[in-house]
Design a protein around this motif. Sequence first.
Motif, PDB file in Angstrom:
ATOM      1  N   PHE A 148      56.551  72.692 -14.049  1.00  0.00           N
ATOM      2  CA  PHE A 148      57.931  72.715 -14.879  1.00  0.00           C
ATOM      3  C   PHE A 148      58.663  71.965 -14.310  1.00  0.00           C
ATOM      4  N   GLY A 149      59.664  70.950 -14.824  1.00  0.00           N
ATOM      5  CA  GLY A 149      60.469  69.973 -14.219  1.00  0.00           C
ATOM      6  C   GLY A 149      61.879  70.561 -13.829  1.00  0.00           C
ATOM      7  N   TYR A 150      62.335  70.430 -12.545  1.00  0.00           N
ATOM      8  CA  TYR A 150      63.364  70.973 -12.110  1.00  0.00           C
ATOM      9  C   TYR A 150      64.426  69.680 -12.007  1.00  0.00           C
ATOM     10  N   PRO A 151      65.317  69.586 -12.798  1.00  0.00           N
ATOM     11  CA  PRO A 151      66.452  68.404 -12.954  1.00  0.00           C
ATOM     12  C   PRO A 151      67.008  68.227 -11.419  1.00  0.00           C
ATOM     13  N   MET A 152      66.892  67.091 -11.038  1.00  0.00           N
ATOM     14  CA  MET A 152      67.581  66.462  -9.618  1.00  0.00           C
ATOM     15  C   MET A 152      68.484  65.558  -9.797  1.00  0.00           C
ATOM     16  N   ARG A 153      69.819  66.038 -10.277  1.00  0.00           N
ATOM     17  CA  ARG A 153      70.910  64.996 -10.798  1.00  0.00           C
ATOM     18  C   ARG A 153      71.915  64.799  -9.667  1.00  0.00           C
ATOM     19  N   ASP A 154      72.320  65.797  -8.805  1.00  0.00           N
ATOM     20  CA  ASP A 154      73.341  65.530  -7.879  1.00  0.00           C
ATOM     21  C   ASP A 154      72.819  66.549  -6.392  1.00  0.00           C
ATOM     22  N   ARG A 155      73.797  66.545  -5.645  1.00  0.00           N
ATOM     23  CA  ARG A 155      73.606  67.159  -4.580  1.00  0.00           C
ATOM     24  C   ARG A 155      73.423  68.487  -4.732  1.00  0.00           C
ATOM     25  N   ALA A 156      74.303  69.200  -5.485  1.00  0.00           N
ATOM     26  CA  ALA A 156      73.985  70.750  -5.647  1.00  0.00           C
ATOM     27  C   ALA A 156      72.670  71.033  -6.151  1.00  0.00           C
ATOM     28  N   ASP A 157      72.050  70.148  -7.193  1.00  0.00           N
ATOM     29  CA  ASP A 157      70.712  70.574  -7.377  1.00  0.00           C
ATOM     30  C   ASP A 157      69.702  70.531  -6.223  1.00  0.00           C
ATOM     31  N   GLY A 158      69.957  69.769  -5.375  1.00  0.00           N
ATOM     32  CA  GLY A 158      69.195  69.682  -3.999  1.00  0.00           C
ATOM     33  C   GLY A 158      69.551  70.954  -3.355  1.00  0.00           C
ATOM     34  N   ASP A 159      70.719  71.172  -3.129  1.00  0.00           N
ATOM     35  CA  ASP A 159      71.269  72.458  -2.312  1.00  0.00           C
ATOM     36  C   ASP A 159      70.412  73.839  -2.857  1.00  0.00           C
ATOM     37  N   ARG A 160      70.680  73.928  -4.308  1.00  0.00           N
ATOM     38  CA  ARG A 160      69.785  75.116  -5.183  1.00  0.00           C
ATOM     39  C   ARG A 160      68.516  75.031  -4.750  1.00  0.00           C
ATOM     40  N   PHE A 161      68.069  74.191  -4.794  1.00  0.00           N
ATOM     41  CA  PHE A 161      66.495  74.210  -4.754  1.00  0.00           C
ATOM     42  C   PHE A 161      66.254  74.813  -3.100  1.00  0.00           C
ATOM     43  N   VAL A 162      66.953  74.354  -1.965  1.00  0.00           N
ATOM     44  CA  VAL A 162      66.722  74.711  -0.770  1.00  0.00           C
ATOM     45  C   VAL A 162      67.197  76.079  -0.682  1.00  0.00           C
ATOM     46  N   ASP A 163      68.079  76.558  -1.332  1.00  0.00           N
ATOM     47  CA  ASP A 163      68.663  78.000  -1.207  1.00  0.00           C
ATOM     48  C   ASP A 163      67.608  79.018  -1.895  1.00  0.00           C
ATOM     49  N   SER A 164      66.817  78.353  -2.823  1.00  0.00           N
ATOM     50  CA  SER A 164      65.862  79.313  -3.441  1.00  0.00           C
ATOM     51  C   SER A 164      64.716  79.748  -2.601  1.00  0.00           C
ATOM     52  N   LEU A 165      64.351  78.932  -1.591  1.00  0.00           N
ATOM     53  CA  LEU A 165      63.284  78.984  -0.697  1.00  0.00           C
ATOM     54  C   LEU A 165      63.294  80.351   0.437  1.00  0.00           C
ATOM     55  N   TYR A 166      62.015  81.007   0.281  1.00  0.00           N
ATOM     56  CA  TYR A 166      62.035  81.843   1.441  1.00  0.00           C
ATOM     57  C   TYR A 166      61.711  81.017   3.031  1.00  0.00           C
ATOM     58  N   LEU A 167      62.636  81.077   3.695  1.00  0.00           N
ATOM     59  CA  LEU A 167      62.546  80.236   5.272  1.00  0.00           C
ATOM     60  C   LEU A 167      62.481  81.165   6.112  1.00  0.00           C
ATOM     61  N   PRO A 168      61.860  82.426   6.366  1.00  0.00           N
ATOM     62  CA  PRO A 168      61.920  82.890   7.545  1.00  0.00           C
ATOM     63  C   PRO A 168      61.682  82.296   8.936  1.00  0.00           C
ATOM     64  N   GLY A 169      62.378  82.248   9.949  1.00  0.00           N
ATOM     65  CA  GLY A 169      62.111  81.596  11.072  1.00  0.00           C
ATOM     66  C   GLY A 169      62.201  80.280  11.133  1.00  0.00           C
ATOM     67  N   ILE A 170      62.833  79.435  10.074  1.00  0.00           N
ATOM     68  CA  ILE A 170      63.240  78.354  10.206  1.00  0.00           C
ATOM     69  C   ILE A 170      64.529  78.062  10.724  1.00  0.00           C
ATOM     70  N   SER A 171      64.716  77.091  11.621  1.00  0.00           N
ATOM     71  CA  SER A 171      65.863  76.678  12.299  1.00  0.00           C
ATOM     72  C   SER A 171      66.933  76.373  11.319  1.00  0.00           C
ATOM     73  N   PRO A 172      68.307  76.671  11.665  1.00  0.00           N
ATOM     74  CA  PRO A 172      69.188  75.954  11.066  1.00  0.00           C
ATOM     75  C   PRO A 172      69.434  74.520  10.912  1.00  0.00           C
ATOM     76  N   ARG A 173      68.725  73.889  12.157  1.00  0.00           N
ATOM     77  CA  ARG A 173      68.709  72.521  12.220  1.00  0.00           C
ATOM     78  C   ARG A 173      67.784  71.854  11.079  1.00  0.00           C
ATOM     79  N   ARG A 174      66.507  72.628  11.008  1.00  0.00           N
ATOM     80  CA  ARG A 174      65.708  71.952   9.841  1.00  0.00           C
ATOM     81  C   ARG A 174      65.940  72.231   8.549  1.00  0.00           C
ATOM     82  N   ILE A 175      66.765  73.331   8.208  1.00  0.00           N
ATOM     83  CA  ILE A 175      67.298  73.726   6.788  1.00  0.00           C
ATOM     84  C   ILE A 175      68.133  72.489   6.435  1.00  0.00           C
ATOM     85  N   ALA A 176      69.153  72.003   7.647  1.00  0.00           N
ATOM     86  CA  ALA A 176      70.019  71.299   7.437  1.00  0.00           C
ATOM     87  C   ALA A 176      69.386  69.879   6.996  1.00  0.00           C
ATOM     88  N   LEU A 177      68.391  69.604   7.711  1.00  0.00           N
ATOM     89  CA  LEU A 177      67.512  68.277   7.341  1.00  0.00           C
ATOM     90  C   LEU A 177      66.917  68.431   5.985  1.00  0.00           C
TER      91      LEU A 177
END
Length: 289
Positions: free
Chosen positions: A216-245
Motif C-alpha cells: 500500500f502506497g503512503y503518499p510522501m508529499r511534504d514534511r507533515a507526511d514524514g512526521d506522520r509516518f514517524v509518529d505512527s511507529l512504535y519506538l520504545p527505548g529509542i532516544s529522542p536524538r535518533r527519533i529526530a534523525l
Amino acid sequence: MSRGGEPSPPGPPSAPADTATDWSTYLQGFHGERPGITEALLGRCVDADGIDPYRWLIQPLAGPNPGPGLVVDVGCGSGPTADHMGGWVGVDPSRAELGEARSRGRGPVVAATAERLPVASGSATAVVGAMALMVVGDPAATLAEAARVLQVGGRLTVLLPAGGPLSVADRVRYGLLLGALGRTTMPFPHQDLGPRLGELARRAGLEVRSDDQARFGYPMRDRADGDRFVDSLYLPGISPRRIALARALTRRWGHGDLGIPLRRLVAVRAAEQERPSTRFTPEVTPPTR
C-alpha cells in the motif's frame, strides 16, 4: 536483514518476542498521546487498485447476501472499519482511542482486552482486527477468543505488518530509516508471530481460507507526511536524538510514495467448540454525533 542483504522493512520477522519492553504500559501511553494515528497513516494509503487497507481487510466479509449480523472489531482504535459495516461493535483497551472513535460518530465501543471480549459465545458473524494481533498480550488467547464468539461459519479477518512486497526504492528508504533509528528491524511484542500465525489459528479451531500480502502506497508529499509516518511507529527505548534523525530523514522524502507492506489472513470457524457462554457484560458506550 532480508535475503540479498537488503534491510527488512518494519514488520514481524522471524525473531524472538520483545520481552525487554513493558508493552502494555507503552501502548497505553502511545495511544493516549496520539489517538487515531494508525488510521491517520493507513487511511491515506492505497494499493494498485486504489483500495485502502481497511477496505482490503473487510473485503472477505462481502457477499451477495451478507445479511445483518454482529461484527466485532478487536483493537478497533479510532474505528475506521465502522464506516463500512453494519452491526459493528468496537473493542479496545485504550480509552483515548475509543474517545476518538466516539468523536467521529462510530460505535458502540467498549474498553476491553482482546483476550477477554465482552461478547456472548457464537453471537458474532465476523471478527476483524487491523494492526492489533502483533501487539496484544497473548495472540493465541486472542485467536481462541475470536473463535469462541464466532458463529459456525463466521469469519475472522486480520491485518498485520508484512515483510513485502516492496519496491527497491522502498527497501532503500527503510534501510536508511532503520539506520537513523539504530535498529535492524522495528519492534513489536510478538516479532515471531508471522510464521506461527496459521498454526495458532488452526489450534484455536479456525480454518484458514486465505493468507495474502500487498503493498500500500503512503503518499510522501511534504514534511507533515514524514512526521506522520514517524509518529505512527512504535519506538520504545529509542532516544529522542535518533527519533529526530528519523524525522529529518523522512521530511526529505517529499515525492512519490512509501510502500507499506501488509498481510491479510482470513479464517472461518468451521465447527462447534465448548466455550463459556459469556465473559462479562460491560457498559457499552454509544458514539457521539
